[in-house]
Design a protein around this motif. Structure first.
Motif, PDB file in Angstrom:
ATOM      1  N   GLU A  69      45.453  31.651  43.150  1.00  0.00           N
ATOM      2  CA  GLU A  69      44.937  30.538  43.613  1.00  0.00           C
ATOM      3  C   GLU A  69      43.523  30.133  42.912  1.00  0.00           C
ATOM      4  OE1 GLU A  69      44.421  30.670  47.679  1.00  0.00           O
ATOM      5  OE2 GLU A  69      46.342  30.099  48.264  1.00  0.00           O
ATOM      6  N   HIS A  70      42.873  31.002  42.563  1.00  0.00           N
ATOM      7  CA  HIS A  70      41.480  30.950  41.961  1.00  0.00           C
ATOM      8  C   HIS A  70      41.802  30.116  40.600  1.00  0.00           C
ATOM      9  CE1 HIS A  70      37.299  31.430  40.860  1.00  0.00           C
ATOM     10  NE2 HIS A  70      37.654  31.823  39.823  1.00  0.00           N
ATOM     11  N   ASN A  71      43.016  30.848  39.805  1.00  0.00           N
ATOM     12  CA  ASN A  71      43.273  30.076  38.267  1.00  0.00           C
ATOM     13  C   ASN A  71      44.272  29.109  38.352  1.00  0.00           C
ATOM     14  OD1 ASN A  71      41.416  32.119  36.597  1.00  0.00           O
ATOM     15  ND2 ASN A  71      42.287  33.610  38.197  1.00  0.00           N
ATOM     16  N   GLU A  76      30.920  31.682  35.304  1.00  0.00           N
ATOM     17  CA  GLU A  76      31.206  31.091  36.652  1.00  0.00           C
ATOM     18  C   GLU A  76      32.198  31.860  37.454  1.00  0.00           C
ATOM     19  OE1 GLU A  76      32.951  28.130  33.527  1.00  0.00           O
ATOM     20  OE2 GLU A  76      31.343  29.543  33.687  1.00  0.00           O
ATOM     21  N   ASP A  77      33.134  32.728  36.902  1.00  0.00           N
ATOM     22  CA  ASP A  77      34.166  33.634  37.496  1.00  0.00           C
ATOM     23  C   ASP A  77      33.512  35.060  37.935  1.00  0.00           C
ATOM     24  OD1 ASP A  77      35.893  31.153  37.381  1.00  0.00           O
ATOM     25  OD2 ASP A  77      36.898  32.143  35.587  1.00  0.00           O
ATOM     26  N   ASP A 118      33.632  40.045  41.112  1.00  0.00           N
ATOM     27  CA  ASP A 118      32.865  41.077  41.595  1.00  0.00           C
ATOM     28  C   ASP A 118      33.224  41.182  43.270  1.00  0.00           C
ATOM     29  OD1 ASP A 118      31.834  41.331  39.110  1.00  0.00           O
ATOM     30  OD2 ASP A 118      29.954  40.342  39.511  1.00  0.00           O
ATOM     31  N   ASN A 119      33.438  40.078  43.885  1.00  0.00           N
ATOM     32  CA  ASN A 119      33.179  40.234  45.198  1.00  0.00           C
ATOM     33  C   ASN A 119      35.066  40.354  45.701  1.00  0.00           C
ATOM     34  OD1 ASN A 119      30.674  40.005  45.983  1.00  0.00           O
ATOM     35  ND2 ASN A 119      30.958  38.053  45.249  1.00  0.00           N
TER      36      ASN A 119
END
Length: 611
Positions: A191-193, A458-459, A464-465
Motif C-alpha cells: 500500500e505504501h508503494n 521520506e520513507d 522504522d516504525n
C-alpha cells in the motif's frame, strides 16, 4: 527325450525373455537444427509414451545431438524447444531403435516470446537503471511473489489502472492464494508503494512500448546438458472444479505461458528406498494426505489420515530416514508428526504433549545425525526420538508475537551432533538448540545493505516504525531465511535466504556466519539439501532452475528444469550405488520431477550404441 524337450523349452523361454527385453529398451536419438541448418546445443527434447503419465527429457550436446536413455517400445509424442523458437512437435513409433531429427523455427511474435520466458528472465528484464526503479523492483520481487512466481503475473499486460486493480486484490491475499473476503487488511508495504508500483509495472507490462530489457541466456552445456529428467504427472484435486484429471498446461510447452496452480496437490516430496516417489498434500481435499507414485509405471495411489473435519488430514514437510521411513507433519485436528513405513504402507501419528507446542509454522522436517526427527513448531522447534517416542520442545528467544511482527518458524534442521536449528524468516533470525544442555541461542543475519541504502529519506520513518513483519511482508533489506539443510558429514548449516538472494553458511560448532551471494540476484532460494560430498543443492522457487554449490571450489552449477512456472518449494536427494538423484515436487504444474546426472562415459556409451 524328456530332457531334450525340457532343454528346448528352456531355450525358447530364454529367447522370449531376451526378445521382450530388447523390445522394451529402444534407443531414441537425433539432431536438433535451426531452420537455417545450425546444429543447436542445449535444446530441451521430450518423449512421452502414448497413454503414459511419465515424460522423459534430455538436452542436446555441442553437435545438436540428443540421446535418451533406453525407452520402452511404443508410440511416443516427441517435442523440442528452446527460448526464441517455436515448439516443434512430432511422433515416433519406437518399435526399434530410432533416429529422429527435428527442426526449430524462430519465434517471431514478441508477446509469445515474452510468455515463453521463465520467471527469472522476466525479473532480470525489469528496469533497475535508476535508484527508484531498483527500489520498486525489490518491492515487487519481495512482496508480489507470496502465492505465485513473478512469471505468472508478468505474462499479462495491463495499463496503470489495471495494475492498480490487480494490486488492490493481491495486497489482501495471503501466501495461500485464497481471497480472504472483503474487509481484509492489506499488505502495508504494498500500500505504501502502490502508486509507484502500478506506474512501474505499466511501463514494463502495459499497452505501450515496454521498458524491459531482455538479455538472452546461454542454453545448458557440459554437465548441465547431460542430465535426464523424468516428470511424473499427478492427478489434480477433483473437488477444485477444473474438470480435468491432469493439468492441461503442465509447463512442458513454454509457449502456453505460466500455468495456474488451481487443483494442484504436491508440496514436499522424495524418493523412497523402494524406488517410488512420495509427496505431501497441503491443500484441503477429501482423498489424500500422502501421495505415492510408482517409479516405474507412474501409477499414483493415495494414503490418507482422517481429519476431524471429515476431510483428509493435510501434510506439508517431508524427510526420509536411514531405514527408508518418511516423516512428515500431519493435521488431523492438532498438527502432529506422522511416520510412513514404506514397507507396510502404514502411517502412525504422534502428537506432542498438551503442554508443548504442536508441530506448526511452515513445517520443515529433517533427520539429524543421531536419527532424531526435527520439525518446525510455531514458536520454535520440536525433536522426536523414534526409539522412545518422546518429544522435546525448544522455544525461540525472539517471541512468536513481538514488537516488529510475527516470528513464526519456517525451516528446521538437525545437525550431525543431534542439535537443532530453525529459521524465523520474518525476523532474519536462526534459532539453535543444544540438546545436551537444553540451551537455546540465536544467530541474527545482517541486513542487505545495498537495499537499505536505496530507501528514500521520506520513507525511512515508515520502515522504522513498521511492525507487521511476516512471511509475506518483508522489509526491502530482509534476508528471509527460509528452509535449510545441514551437512551430516561436516559442521555446516546452509540456509536459503529467499529475499536476500543468498545463502547463509553457519558453522554448527562456533556459529560463525558467512553470507554467500547467489550468482544472480533473480535467484530466490527456498530449501537446501547437502550431499555426501559436501555440495549444497537448492531449489529456486521463483526460477525454473535448481543449483549446486561446491564450496571447496566455490563453483556454482545451475540445472534447468524442462518445465516453466514450476514454483518448487522443496528439494531432496537420494544417493545409492554411486548415483545421485535429485527430486523436486513441481508444485504449480502438479508433477514430481527426478533429475539424474549422467557422466561423460555413460553418454559416450549411448553414442556408441546408437551408431
Amino acid at each position: 527325450m524328456t530332457n531334450l524337450r525340457t532343454m528346448l523349452l528352456t531355450v525358447a523361454a530364454s529367447l522370449a525373455v531376451v526378445t521382450g527385453a530388447q523390445a522394451a529398451d529402444q534407443m531414441l536419438t537425433g539432431v536438433i537444427s535451426s531452420a537455417a541448418g545450425q546444429k543447436l546445443e542445449g535444446v530441451t527434447v521430450y518423449a512421452k509414451l502414448d497413454g503414459s503419465t511419465i515424460t522423459t527429457s534430455v538436452y542436446t550436446d555441442q553437435t545438436g545431438s540428443y540421446y535418451f536413455p533406453p525407452l520402452p517400445a511404443g508410440k511416443y509424442r516427441v517435442w523440442a524447444q528452446a527460448l526464441g523458437f517455436e515448439t516443434t512437435k512430432s511422433s515416433v513409433d519406437l518399435t526399434a531403435g530410432r533416429r529422429h531429427d527435428l527442426v526449430l523455427q524462430p519465434m517471431t511474435d514478441a508477446e509469445q516470446r515474452i510468455r515463453q520466458l521463465p520467471s527469472e528472465l522476466l525479473v532480470a528484464a525489469l528496469p533497475e537503471e535508476t535508484p527508484d526503479d531498483a527500489r520498486i523492483k525489490k518491492i515487487f520481487t519481495n512482496n508480489c511473489t507470496s502465492c505465485h512466481a513473478p512469471g505468472y503475473v508478468l505474462q499479462f499486460r495491463f495499463d496503470e489502472a489495471g495494475w492498480n486493480k490487480i494490486i488492490n486484490l493481491m495486497k489482501v491475499v495471503p501466501g495461500s492464494g485464497v481471497y480472504p473476503g472483503p474487509g481484509a487488511k492489506g499488505n502495508q508495504i504494498i500500500e505504501h508503494n502502490q502508486k509507484e508500483l502500478a506506474a512501474y509495472l505499466s511501463r514494463a507490462r502495459g499497452p505501450g512500448e515496454t521498458s524491459m530489457k531482455f538479455t538472452p541466456r546461454p542454453r545448458p552445456t557440459g554437465e548441465a546438458a547431460r542430465v535426464v529428467w523424468k516428470l511424473y504427472d499427478l492427478p489434480l484435486n477433483p473437488d477444485s472444479g477444473i474438470g480435468t484429471k491432469y493439468n492441461d498446461n503442465d509447463g512442458t510447452d513454454w509457449s502456453l505461458g505460466h500455468t495456474s496452480k488451481l487443483g494442484e496437490l504436491p508440496h514436499d516430496g522424495g524418493m523412497g528406498l523402494d524406488g517410488n516417489l512420495y509427496y505431501t498434500v497441503n491443500n484441503p481435499n477429501r482423498l489424500v494426505t500422502i501421495g505415492k507414485v510408482d517409479g516405474k509405471t507412474g501409477e499414483v495411489s493415495y494414503l490418507k489420515v482422517e481429519a476431524s473435519n471429515g476431510l483428509a488430514a493435510t501434510a506439508h514437510g517431508l524427510a526420509r530416514d536411514s531405514q527408508g521411513n518418511f516423516w512428515f507433519d500431519v493435521n488431523p485436528g492438532r498438527r502432529s508428526l506422522g511416520k510412513l513405513d514404506t514397507a507396510s504402507q502404514k502411517i502412525t501419528v504422534y502428537e506432542t504433549p498438551s503442554n508443548m507446542s504442536p508441530v506448526g509454522g511452515a513445517v520443515t522436517m529433517d533427520v539429524d545425525g543421531k536419527g532424531k526427527i526435527w520439525a518446525s513448531a510455531p514458536d520454535g522447534a520440536v525433536r522426536f526420538d523414534p526409539e522412545t517416542e518422546k518429544f522435546i520442545g525448544f522455544k525461540s528467544l525472539t517471541p512468536y508475537n513481538n514488537a516488529k511482527g510475527t516470528g513464526m518458524t519456517y525451516g528446521a534442521a538437525g545437525d550431525r551432533d543431534g542439535n537443532g536449528w530453525w529459521a524465523q524468516m520474518a525476523m532474519d533470525t536462526i534459532g539453535h538448540a543444544n540438546t545436551l544442555t537444553g540451551d537455546v541461542t540465536e544467530v541474527k543475519l545482517p541486513p542487505v545493505k545495498a537495499e537499505m541504502n536505496r530507501i528514500k529519506p521520506e520513507d525511512r520513518a515508515f520502515y522504522d516504525n513498521f511492525n507487521e513483519l511476516s512471511f509475506n511482508t518483508p522489509l526491502p533489506w530482509s534476508q528471509g531465511p527460509r528452509r535449510m539443510g545441514t551437512d551430516k558429514n561436516a559442521d555446516v548449516l546452509w540456509v536459503g535466504n529467499s529475499w536476500g538472494s543468498s545463502l547463509a553458511r553457519i558453522n554448527t560448532k562456533t556459529r560463525e556466519t558467512t553470507i554467500v551471494p547467489l550468482p544472480d540476484r533473480t535467484m530466490q532460494p527456498y530449501h537446501i539439501a547437502v550431499d555426501s560430498r559436501h555440495n549444497a543443492w537448492g531449489n529456486l522457487w521463483t526460477s525454473d532452475r535448481i543449483f549446486r554449490l561446491d564450496p571447496s571450489a566455490n563453483k556454482w552449477t545451475t540445472f534447468e528444469l524442462p518445465v516453466h512456472g514450476t514454483e518448487i518449494r522443496h528439494i531432496s536427494l537420494l544417493e545409492r550405488d554411486g548415483k545421485l538423484q535429485v527430486v523436486v515436487p513441481v508444485y504449480r504444474s502438479s508433477q514430481m520431477g527426478v533429475m539424474t546426472l549422467r557422466s561423460e562415459a555413460e553418454l559416450a556409451a549411448l553414442k556408441a550404441q546408437a551408431k
